[in-house]
Scaffold this active site. Structure first.
Site, PDB file in Angstrom:
ATOM      1  CD  GLU A 116      -2.907  -1.271   2.220  1.00 29.82           C
ATOM      2  OE1 GLU A 116      -4.057  -1.692   2.012  1.00 29.82           O
ATOM      3  OE2 GLU A 116      -2.484  -1.027   3.355  1.00 29.82           O
ATOM      4  CB  CYS A 129       3.056   7.228   3.531  1.00 31.45           C
ATOM      5  SG  CYS A 129       3.524   5.958   4.705  1.00 31.45           S
ATOM      6  CB  CYS A 140       6.034  -3.147  16.468  1.00 27.71           C
ATOM      7  SG  CYS A 140       7.756  -2.879  15.971  1.00 27.71           S
ATOM      8  CB  CYS A 143       2.848  -2.383  13.890  1.00 23.49           C
ATOM      9  SG  CYS A 143       3.013  -2.171  12.103  1.00 23.49           S
ATOM     10  N   GLY A 196       6.856  -2.293   6.211  1.00 23.86           N
ATOM     11  CA  GLY A 196       8.217  -2.805   6.205  1.00 23.86           C
ATOM     12  C   GLY A 196       9.208  -1.966   6.980  1.00 23.86           C
ATOM     13  CD  GLU A 197      13.366  -0.963  10.046  1.00 24.90           C
ATOM     14  OE1 GLU A 197      12.569  -0.578  10.899  1.00 24.90           O
ATOM     15  OE2 GLU A 197      14.216  -0.198   9.512  1.00 24.90           O
ATOM     16  CB  SER A 228      10.008   5.829   9.797  1.00 26.68           C
ATOM     17  OG  SER A 228       9.620   5.326  11.057  1.00 26.68           O
ATOM     18  CG  HIS A 252       6.636   3.425  19.406  1.00 30.65           C
ATOM     19  ND1 HIS A 252       6.077   4.589  18.937  1.00 30.65           N
ATOM     20  CD2 HIS A 252       6.953   2.700  18.304  1.00 30.65           C
ATOM     21  CE1 HIS A 252       6.048   4.547  17.614  1.00 30.65           C
ATOM     22  NE2 HIS A 252       6.577   3.433  17.208  1.00 30.65           N
ATOM     23  CG  ASN A 327      -3.875   5.467  13.471  1.00 30.63           C
ATOM     24  OD1 ASN A 327      -4.698   6.322  13.749  1.00 30.63           O
ATOM     25  ND2 ASN A 327      -2.690   5.772  12.962  1.00 30.63           N
ATOM     26  CB  CYS A 370       0.670   5.484  11.363  1.00 32.17           C
ATOM     27  SG  CYS A 370       1.574   6.849  10.809  1.00 32.17           S
TER      28      CYS A 370
HETATM   29  N1  SAH Z   1       9.174  -0.046  10.111  1.00 34.01           N
HETATM   30  C1  SAH Z   1       9.399   1.334  10.223  1.00 34.01           C
HETATM   31  C2  SAH Z   1       8.543   2.178   9.298  1.00 34.01           C
HETATM   32  C3  SAH Z   1       7.103   1.789   9.135  1.00 34.01           C
HETATM   33  S1  SAH Z   1       6.025   2.020  10.500  1.00 34.01           S
HETATM   34  C4  SAH Z   1       9.226   1.775  11.655  1.00 34.01           C
HETATM   35  O1  SAH Z   1       8.763   0.996  12.465  1.00 34.01           O
HETATM   36  O2  SAH Z   1       9.621   2.903  11.961  1.00 34.01           O
HETATM   37  C5  SAH Z   1       5.697   3.784  10.464  1.00 34.01           C
HETATM   38  C6  SAH Z   1       5.285   4.353  11.823  1.00 34.01           C
HETATM   39  O3  SAH Z   1       3.943   3.965  12.177  1.00 34.01           O
HETATM   40  C7  SAH Z   1       6.171   3.857  12.955  1.00 34.01           C
HETATM   41  O4  SAH Z   1       6.504   4.884  13.845  1.00 34.01           O
HETATM   42  C8  SAH Z   1       5.268   2.866  13.640  1.00 34.01           C
HETATM   43  O5  SAH Z   1       5.687   2.632  14.934  1.00 34.01           O
HETATM   44  C9  SAH Z   1       3.939   3.557  13.523  1.00 34.01           C
HETATM   45  N2  SAH Z   1       2.802   2.671  13.768  1.00 34.01           N
HETATM   46  C10 SAH Z   1       2.731   1.353  13.546  1.00 34.01           C
HETATM   47  N3  SAH Z   1       1.504   0.876  13.916  1.00 34.01           N
HETATM   48  C11 SAH Z   1       0.792   1.936  14.368  1.00 34.01           C
HETATM   49  C12 SAH Z   1      -0.530   2.087  14.849  1.00 34.01           C
HETATM   50  N4  SAH Z   1      -1.374   1.061  14.902  1.00 34.01           N
HETATM   51  N5  SAH Z   1      -0.938   3.314  15.202  1.00 34.01           N
HETATM   52  C13 SAH Z   1      -0.097   4.372  15.090  1.00 34.01           C
HETATM   53  N6  SAH Z   1       1.160   4.287  14.640  1.00 34.01           N
HETATM   54  C14 SAH Z   1       1.614   3.083  14.280  1.00 34.01           C
HETATM   55 FE1  SF4 Z   2       7.408  -2.543  13.701  1.00 32.60          FE
HETATM   56 FE2  SF4 Z   2       7.630  -0.796  11.673  1.00 32.60          FE
HETATM   57 FE3  SF4 Z   2       7.612  -3.434  11.194  1.00 32.60          FE
HETATM   58 FE4  SF4 Z   2       5.386  -2.250  11.997  1.00 32.60          FE
HETATM   59  S1  SF4 Z   2       6.445  -1.887  10.063  1.00 32.60           S
HETATM   60  S2  SF4 Z   2       6.203  -4.212  12.769  1.00 32.60           S
HETATM   61  S3  SF4 Z   2       6.190  -0.682  13.384  1.00 32.60           S
HETATM   62  S4  SF4 Z   2       9.168  -2.321  12.352  1.00 32.60           S
END
Ligand code: SAH
Ligand code: SF4
Length: 409
Positions: A116, A129, A140, A143, A196-197, A228, A252, A327, A370
């Site tokens: 997406e 994004c 996480c 997420c 993704g990371e 990020s 976080h 979210n 997010c």
């Molecule tokens: N993997 C990377 C980039 C993608 S996530 C990272 O973790 O930084 C982008 C952002 O959205 C990150 O700060 C993540 O912690 C946040 N995020 C993930 N799930 C979320 C949720 N359910 N509500 C709000 N922010 C969230």
């Molecule tokens: Fe964690 Fe970012 Fe991967 Fe979601 S996309 S699991 S916030 S590292």
């Protein structure tokens, strides 16, 4: 017994595709790679530099996808390019537009996978994004993407292709003869905050961002690109020196104990190691500040004590804090902090001298906010244990049930 009929070998037509050499996609090649590809296809060495610039500009400055439109190239050279190459970006499967104008593109990449891409229009600017992987190997707990089973790294073509397809949809390629102006750009900022990371797919992300920053193409400044990361410490230095974009860190939590649970990569790279790498970042990349992302989870990480620990932790680092109201997604084990709690938290940061905007959730009605991204075809939930094993992380501990948060297992 009757004799079986004689077997007449049938001549099966060989599919055309197998007889043709595969044509190479030019999108996603760095400039040296593009030049080498053109030479391999028969471009004379002494013309290679000029051809590289011409083709590059057609693809990234003008958004052309058809070699026949490259009007400053001779007809037979265009035919040669067509024989050897394609210019392809991922296919948009669906486009959903939120009531607030946010656009979410579901995009199909090779192998039938989907990722997406989200466009967020704002006053005088717009942020795209983009995703770097299908799913995420990290887990996480808040997420949605982290619960997705299938993971593969995106190629550089698929990463820069997300920007190109959004430009197609927004009609942002310049009219012939008109150079794009920064102030009027619809996509003025890129954030690698989709699925993704990005630092687990470093080389492709770097190549795609180099292409995006190139002054003869899309030409977005490195200060308008934010990567990020959840904290892949060994790659943070390279992000500064090899990409030079702005950095956001998904913090976080302010103690190792809580961060181990929320952002499990913390078990591999605990806070002390993360902050050592972060303190070096601004100098290495010559960028002003690091953004700390902090998702507000009710009763989990949103107390005054958390806010005060956060201030101590980031002391000395030029920083901005982004408070992200959690979210929700179906089955999520947390709740969003109450609004007055978020404001009280922000106030402590503000009084300590930090800009700490509360990120207004955008596109929630279309699950584009997010952490809500997850492709519809790949919703199978992986166990956190399975994912940790794949990523070479220590096995997660069982999550302790918190008030208002059902156990995720
Ligand atoms: N993997 C990377 C980039 C993608 S996530 C990272 O973790 O930084 C982008 C952002 O959205 C990150 O700060 C993540 O912690 C946040 N995020 C993930 N799930 C979320 C949720 N359910 N509500 C709000 N922010 C969230
Ligand atoms: Fe964690 Fe970012 Fe991967 Fe979601 S996309 S699991 S916030 S590292």
């Amino acid at each position: 017994m009757t004799a079986s009929p004689p077997i007449t070998p049938e001549v099966m037509p060989i599919p055309r595709k197998l007889t043709e050499p595969a044509r190479r996609n030019l999108v996603g090649l760095t400039r040296p790679q593009l030049r080498a590809a053109l030479v391999d296809a028969g471009t004379p060495e002494h013309q290679a530099r000029m051809r590289e610039v011409q083709v590059w500009q057609w693809i990234y400055q003008k958004g052309v996808r058809d070699f026949d439109e490259m009007s400053n190239l001779a007809k037979d050279y265009r035919a040669r390019l067509k024989d050897h190459f394609t210019i392809e970006v991922p296919e948009v499967v669906t486009r959903t537009v939120s009531a607030d104008g946010t656009r979410k593109y579901l995009v199909r990449i090779a192998g039938g996978h989907e990722v997406e891409v989200v466009y967020i229009p704002e006053e005088g600017r717009g942020t795209l994004c983009i995703s770097s992987q299908v799913g995420c190997t990290l887990t996480c707990t808040f997420c949605h993407t982290g619960t997705q089973r299938l993971v593969r790294n995106l190629t550089a073509a698929e990463i820069v292709g997300q920007i190109m397809l959004a430009r197609d949809d927004l009609g942002e390629w310049p009219e012939p003869g008109r150079a794009p102006k920064d102030e009027t750009r619809l996509i003025s900022n890129i954030v690698l905050m989709g699925m993704g990371e990005p630092l687990y797919n470093f080389d492709s992300v770097r190549d795609a961002m180099k292409i995006t920053m190139d002054g003869e193409g899309i030409s977005l400044s490195r200060r308008r690109i934010t990567l990020s990361t959840s904290g892949v410490v060994p790659e943070i230095g390279r992000t500064a020196t090899e990409i030079g974009c702005l950095l956001a860190v998904s913090l976080h939590a302010t103690t190792d104990e809580l961060r181990n649970e929320l952002v499990p990569i913390n078990r591999k790279y605990p806070l002390a190691q993360l902050f050592e790498a972060l303190r070096a970042y601004p100098k290495l990349s010559n960028s002003e500040r690091i953004t700390f992302e902090y998702v507000m989870l009710k009763g989990v990480n949103d107390s005054d004590a958390d806010a005060r620990r956060l201030v101590k932790l980031i002391a000395g680092i030029p920083a901005k804090i982004n408070l992200i109201p959690f979210n929700e997604w179906p089955g999520a084990p947390y709740q969003r902090s109450d609004w007055d709690r978020i404001e009280a938290f922000a106030d402590i940061l503000y009084k300590a001298g930090y800009a700490s905007p509360i990120r207004t959730p955008r596109g929630e009605d279309i699950m584009a906010a997010c952490g809500q991204l997850k492709s519809a075809t790949e919703r199978a939930r992986k166990s956190r244990f399975e994912i940790a094993a794949e990523a070479g992380l220590p096995q997660p501990e069982r999550i302790v049930r918190r008030p208002n948060a059902p156990d995720v297992h």
